[in-house]
Design an enzyme around this catalytic site. Structure first.
Site, mmCIF file in Angstrom:
data_model
loop_
_atom_site.group_PDB
_atom_site.id
_atom_site.type_symbol
_atom_site.label_atom_id
_atom_site.label_comp_id
_atom_site.label_asym_id
_atom_site.label_seq_id
_atom_site.Cartn_x
_atom_site.Cartn_y
_atom_site.Cartn_z
ATOM 1 N N ASN A 51 0.922 -1.319 0.343
ATOM 2 C CA ASN A 51 0.055 0.391 -0.124
ATOM 3 C C ASN A 51 1.462 1.272 -0.282
ATOM 4 O O ASN A 51 2.205 1.401 1.148
ATOM 5 C CB ASN A 51 -0.955 0.166 1.170
ATOM 6 C CG ASN A 51 -1.837 1.150 1.446
ATOM 7 O OD1 ASN A 51 -1.610 1.990 0.241
ATOM 8 N ND2 ASN A 51 -3.589 0.820 1.897
ATOM 9 N N CYS A 108 -5.512 1.204 -0.820
ATOM 10 C CA CYS A 108 -5.749 -0.124 -0.893
ATOM 11 C C CYS A 108 -6.762 -0.253 -1.714
ATOM 12 O O CYS A 108 -7.802 -1.323 -2.262
ATOM 13 C CB CYS A 108 -6.409 -0.177 0.398
ATOM 14 S SG CYS A 108 -7.426 1.396 1.106
ATOM 15 N N HIS A 139 -11.506 1.535 4.384
ATOM 16 C CA HIS A 139 -10.415 0.527 4.320
ATOM 17 C C HIS A 139 -10.907 -0.648 2.982
ATOM 18 O O HIS A 139 -11.920 -0.990 2.645
ATOM 19 C CB HIS A 139 -10.144 -0.098 4.616
ATOM 20 C CG HIS A 139 -8.941 -0.933 4.549
ATOM 21 N ND1 HIS A 139 -7.757 -0.520 4.159
ATOM 22 C CD2 HIS A 139 -8.934 -2.479 5.194
ATOM 23 C CE1 HIS A 139 -6.670 -1.729 3.977
ATOM 24 N NE2 HIS A 139 -7.449 -2.995 4.044
ATOM 25 N N ASP A 148 -5.778 -8.726 1.311
ATOM 26 C CA ASP A 148 -5.847 -7.374 2.320
ATOM 27 C C ASP A 148 -4.673 -6.628 1.624
ATOM 28 O O ASP A 148 -3.434 -6.800 2.759
ATOM 29 C CB ASP A 148 -6.537 -8.273 3.333
ATOM 30 C CG ASP A 148 -6.276 -6.029 4.238
ATOM 31 O OD1 ASP A 148 -6.329 -5.606 3.534
ATOM 32 O OD2 ASP A 148 -6.505 -6.340 4.928
#
Length: 1093
Positions: A208, A213, A460, A477
């Site tokens: 990131n 993201c 997020h 993620d």
């Protein structure tokens, strides 16, 4: 204020930006910030075995509105052996919001390179709501952070609006008192960061950059559409293309690294290639815009190539907008294409309801009549129908809408369901136009779910993807990839509300509901009839290697301009695109053709990444290696986890500046590279390279160095070696009378008896790993050097580092001795009973066996293949321990801070069990536990006392245990059994108090209380926080820990009492240090800095 252990965290309620606090106003440009991950305890996805120490800190602030200081710190509280405090800005940190952060209280006193990782939730308590026996924290915000020297606090600059905080009707200020809660979970750095996504899932994540993201989730989705990836690989790029300026090359490079890297991949090249190179760039775009920008750019670049039309083929569908008059024969239609569909969420319960709304017919009547050519104003029907759907259907869910009443954007968190299979031919093709081809079956299967967690101003993003359309789902993620189940991917991403269980069942208190802020915002479906074509194999023949070749000219051009400590920026050197199976000899011919350097004059070197994160030419390719394919060489050089093959081309030139054959290089020779620093002009430049003998001295080449620098032959110069550049530049003075290799006297200590057995060896700093273990084996008269295991020295604790050096895990002695900005002269050794490479294929666990009848603990080291289960551990342990009877059954427990955190199931794999910080305890299962009635309970029993120095805070100590509680059994009955079990004298036992503890709060019991009524059945997080507490002073003698030594890697003595189980040896390790220890690479070239005096 109080400190208690927490219940499961609520979902995140808001969307504030996460930043380290700053007293300065926000400046323009990229910030070291991330948008709030709002999944509470689930964000980290740690396995249950890694359940960490956690606590809740409550801070009551009186006279809140009369606070005059800009910022205010709470008292210090301890979690996980660390000191923390909460920092607030009551009037905001240069914003009109309350600002709140978690702060490392003792940061100024911590040693260099410190680091700690915590997951935490900060909340302002809403005092107008009472649930059970406590207030409800109605305004929580969750995140996690790696705290270090640069970022010793982390949190929320815009936590909640001041207008909301100070509004009396809201309930956050009651009697001018504000209550702040912090739930802090301390996770071991090695637990979280050592999660090997590639090893665990076969996939790697994306780094990131800060607010990227959402891009990462989209890129992972596109990458996992193999037909799309294959097309990207086949896009033509030229050798002169730079990834930062070419979207095709940047995307090829990114996909290539995702396919072959062992660790997470950076995206900076790609973002630069389409002009988004600042933080603001990402804040100004959303996923849909990014998707369209990317597809449009690729579509344009694919024109005139073998992959032309791929974007349209995969993603383009068509619909028909129509207006049809009711009273006259007139109809107007317009065909339009789409790459994605925006579906309404508000007012729709699922995807089908959204499609129903999408094709809903609108009546044009009255003042809104349609003006039809030649017919004037007419009543009409207006609508949309679909001509065809694409093979890959991308659905953008309209989670964000403009609220005209509130004059602001809002996020729609309503529950919205989506099916695993989507049938768009339902109800006789109600969504299809008359022109649609009804022979095409529009049945789709779900491929990926992109999730937004947070609010309208930030949040997020991550994705749930099933790459092969099997039943295996994965969560992508950012850097972390984990396995997930279908419930997490579908049901939990529907959104809506969730109801908290009632704290006091039986009372008529209404349930408390809270909104789930994590929900799906984009869905990707693949047509069932084309999934074999789209989920295709991407073979090596589809992929070209990108070789980057640096030469002396690149070093001359870059050093002193934008390269100082390193040698070259590999992204700015000549790139060659070669098929993986191409023989390296053919590549050399390509180089000869492109660069005009005949094959016989080329000598290629592998680059190596050093511990200080710089690259150096490491060694020349051997003739055997040059006979291999390009792909094989890339794998050979992949110790640095590079997806690309980076080479240094050495070319020697004669007096006429024409290439000549390279000189023979012997094993004794070292390649040195020289930079010249002019202290007057403050300029640095590259002046050349030399081969020298390792036994030679700098005095022998001073004349040559002066010639390279353009000085007189007798010019006095000083020499320095570059050591590191973070946090400060460090160069080491070189004594011109010493040899180049630099001898080093190393003290070797036996790991188990480090103060008794020590010997010294004189070695070279450039000795390889094999050289060092060979010398140690010779000294110990050991035939097999591979049975030597070495461990580095921690210069701060003056103890061995927690992790030994892996077999050939570092390249040189200098790497073994380095510790941050210090160098040690100590190494620890062990003599193993099997070779180290074989041992590394096994899992070693230290298990403390508690004898059922004897008051002793014997620690055994169990060594089994990594795929073994807990059942295998117990079977092995039974062969080593003394049981009370031959049919005794054993169980394995996880104990930490004098609490039992887990009973391991027999089928659990041991590979993920961590015994470095937890205590693994084995014990016999009491007969009374084997046949529990349905009414019986198995409860946790812990010893505790109250710490008068910590506001009567509960402190656990001693050995925890499990106890069967029968229905209707009084405390008096239970006490009698406990006294017998623990063999406590009457005189001592009468002083003990008994309490039921939940979340750290004791409720004292009387002898007549029915114990079972206090305990609720719990099979989830927090079961260990509901226990029967035995309050007394800690006067019991420590149980003896017996040694049962059968060899250095079998059973070892643990010189630690049960109360010392909270020892945290990793506290001085930063993430940077772990990175360097893990990825520090090969070095056998040195760099000497020439300084003009």
């Amino acid at each position: 204020m109080t400190l208690v252990t927490p219940p499961p965290l609520l979902d995140n309620e808001d969307d504030e930006m996460l930043v380290p606090h700053s007293d300065l106003a926000v400046t323009e440009g990229p910030d070291p910030m991330e948008v709030v991950p709002a999944e509470g305890a689930n964000t980290v996805d740690a396995p249950v075995v890694d359940d960490p120490p956690a606590a809740r800190f409550t801070w009551t602030i009186e006279n809140f509105s009369r606070l005059t200081g800009k910022k205010l710190y709470s008292d210090v509280f301890a979690v996980g052996g660390y000191k923390w405090r909460v920092l607030i800005f009551p009037k905001g940190n240069n914003v009109d919001h309350l600002s709140m952060y978690l702060d490392v209280a003792d940061a100024p006193t911590l040693p260099y390179g410190w680091s700690r990782y915590a997951q935490f939730s900060l909340a302002v308590v809403n005092q107008s709501y009472w649930i059970g026996d406590s207030y409800a924290a109605f305004h929580p915000a969750d995140t996690q952070h790696q705290f270090n020297t640069r970022e010793s606090d982390w949190g929320f600059t815009s936590f909640m609006p001041l207008s909301e905080l100070y509004d009396p009707s809201r309930g956050y200020l009651l009697n001018d008192t504000c209550i702040v809660e912090a739930d802090v979970t301390v996770r071991k750095v090695v637990d979280y960061w050592s999660h090997d996504s590639k090893k665990e899932t076969g996939y790697v994540g994306l780094k990131n950059q800060g607010a990227t993201c959402y891009m990462n989730s989209l890129l992972q989705t596109l990458y996992h559409i193999p037909y799309f990836r294959k097309a990207v690989y086949h896009m033509p790029t030229t050798e002169n293309d730079m990834p930062s300026g070419s979207i095709p090359l940047a995307l090829q490079s990114l996909f290539y690294k995702l396919q072959y890297n062992e660790t997470s991949v950076a995206t900076k090249e790609l973002t630069k290639s389409f002009g988004w190179d600042s933080y603001e760039s990402f804040m100004q775009h959303d996923v849909q815009e990014l998707n369209r920008v990317l597809c449009e750019k690729l579509e344009d670049k694919m024109k005139g190539t073998v992959v032309e039309g791929t974007i349209q083929h995969l993603f383009e569908g068509h619909d028909m907008n129509y207006i049809e008059c009711i009273n006259v024969d007139y109809k107007s239609t317009r065909k339009e294409s789409f790459y994605d569909l925006q579906l309404d969420v508000k007012g729709c319960r699922d995807v089908y309801a959204s499609f129903d709304k999408y094709v809903e017919v609108e009546r044009l009547e009255g003042d809104n009549r349609y003006h039809a050519e030649q017919h004037g104003l007419q009543d009409a029907k207006k609508g949309v129908l679909f001509i065809d759907f694409p093979p890959v259907l991308q659905l953008q869910l309209k989670r964000f809408e403009y609220d005209f009443m509130r004059d602001t954007m809002v996020k729609i968190n309503d529950r919205y369901e989506f099916p695993l299979q989507l049938d768009l031919d339902r109800e006789d093709g109600k969504y299809l136009s008359p022109q649609a081809d009804r022979s095409v079956r529009n049945l789709y299967t779900l491929h990926s779910v992109l999730v937004h967690s947070g609010g309208v101003h930030g949040g997020h993003y991550y994705a749930y993807i099933r790459p092969t359309l099997s039943d295996k789902w994965f969560k992508f993620d950012d850097e972390r990839v984990t396995k997930e189940d279908i419930k997490r991917a579908l049901d939990e991403q529907y959104g809506g509300e969730e109801e908290l269980p009632q704290a006091n069942p039986g009372f008529n208190n209404s349930p408390f509901k809270f909104t789930k802020y994590s929900n799906a915002y984009m869905l990707v479906y693949i047509r069932e009839s084309e999934k074999e074509k789209i989920i295709c194999n991407v073979d090596e023949k589809d992929i070209a290697e990108h070789l980057r070749v640096a030469r002396d000219g690149d070093l001359q051009e870059q050093i002193g301009k934008h390269i100082y400590f390193d040698l070259v920026d590999h992204d700015k050197v000549r790139s060659f695109r070669i098929q993986k199976q191409t023989p390296f000899a053919l590549f050399k011919e390509e180089v000869a053709k492109e660069l005009g350097i005949p094959v016989q004059y080329q000598r290629f070197w592998f680059w190596a990444k050093r511990q200080n994160h710089t690259y150096r030419p490491n060694r020349p390719l051997t003739p055997q290696e040059e006979a291999q394919s390009v792909g094989h060489l890339r794998e050979l050089s992949n110790k640095s986890n590079n997806a690309e093959l980076k080479l240094f081309l050495e070319v020697e030139v004669g007096p006429d500046l024409q290439p000549i054959p390279p000189p023979e290089k012997t094993k004794e020779e070292i390649l040195l590279l020289f930079k010249l620093y002019d202290p007057v002009k403050e300029e640095l430049r590259y002046v050349g390279r030399l081969f020298v003998k390792g036994t030679g001295k700098p005095t022998e080449i001073l004349a040559k160095l002066n010639e390279l620098a353009g000085f007189e032959q007798d010019e006095e110069i000083q020499l320095f070696e570059e050591i590191k550049f973070e946090p400060n530049v460090m160069c080491e003075y070189i004594d011109k009378k010493l040899t180049f290799r630099g001898s080093q006297v190393v003290r070797f200590r036996a790991l188990e008896k480090s103060k008794e057995d020590e010997f010294s060896l004189e070695l070279s700093k450039l000795n390889t790993y094999d050289d060092v273990v060979e010398r140690v084996a010779q000294h110990l008269n050991l035939d097999d050097p591979s049975k030597i295991r070495l461990t580095s020295h921690n210069c701060y604790s003056q103890q061995p580092k927690p992790q030994p050096i892996k077999y050939r895990g570092v390249e040189h002695l200098s790497d073994m001795l380095a510790h941050y900005n210090q160098n040690s002269d100590i190494l620890y050794y062990e003599v193993l009973d099997i070779p180290l490479p074989e041992l590394q294929g096994l899992k070693t666990l230290k298990v403390a066996f508690h004898h059922a009848t004897k008051d002793e603990v014997v620690v055994h080291t169990i060594r089994l293949p990594k795929q073994s289960t807990v059942g295998d551990v117990i079977a092995d342990l039974k062969t080593k321990v003394e049981l009370s009877h031959k049919d005794a059954e054993l169980r394995l427990l996880e104990v930490f801070y004098h609490k039992i955190y887990k009973i391991f199931p027999l089928n659990e794999k041991i590979e993920n069990i961590n015994d470095q910080y937890w205590t693994l305890r084995a014990e016999e299962i009491p007969e009374e536990e084997k046949d529990l009635d349905q009414q019986d309970s198995l409860i946790h029993v812990y010893h505790f006392m109250k710490d008068t120095a910590q506001n009567q805070q509960v402190q656990n100590f001693g050995e925890p245990f499990l106890l069967v509680i029968r229905e209707g059994e009084t405390l008096a009955d239970v006490k009698a059994r406990i006294q017998k079990k623990l063999q406590v004298s009457d005189e001592e036992f009468v002083k003990w108090k008994f309490a039921f503890l939940s979340m750290g709060r004791p409720t004292y019991l009387s002898d007549s209380d029915i114990v079972s009524t206090r305990f609720q059945r719990r099979d989830v997080y927090g079961a260990w926080e509901q226990y029967l507490g035995l309050e007394h002073t800690d006067t019991a003698p420590k149980r003896s820990y017996a040694a049962n030594q059968k060899g250095s890697t079998d059973d070892i003595e643990i010189c630690m009492s049960p109360r010392c189980a909270a020892f945290l040896p990793w506290g001085d390790l930063s993430l940077d240090a772990i990175y360097r220890l893990t990825f520090g690479c090969v070095v056998n070239t040195r760099e000497i800095l020439v300084v003009d005096v």
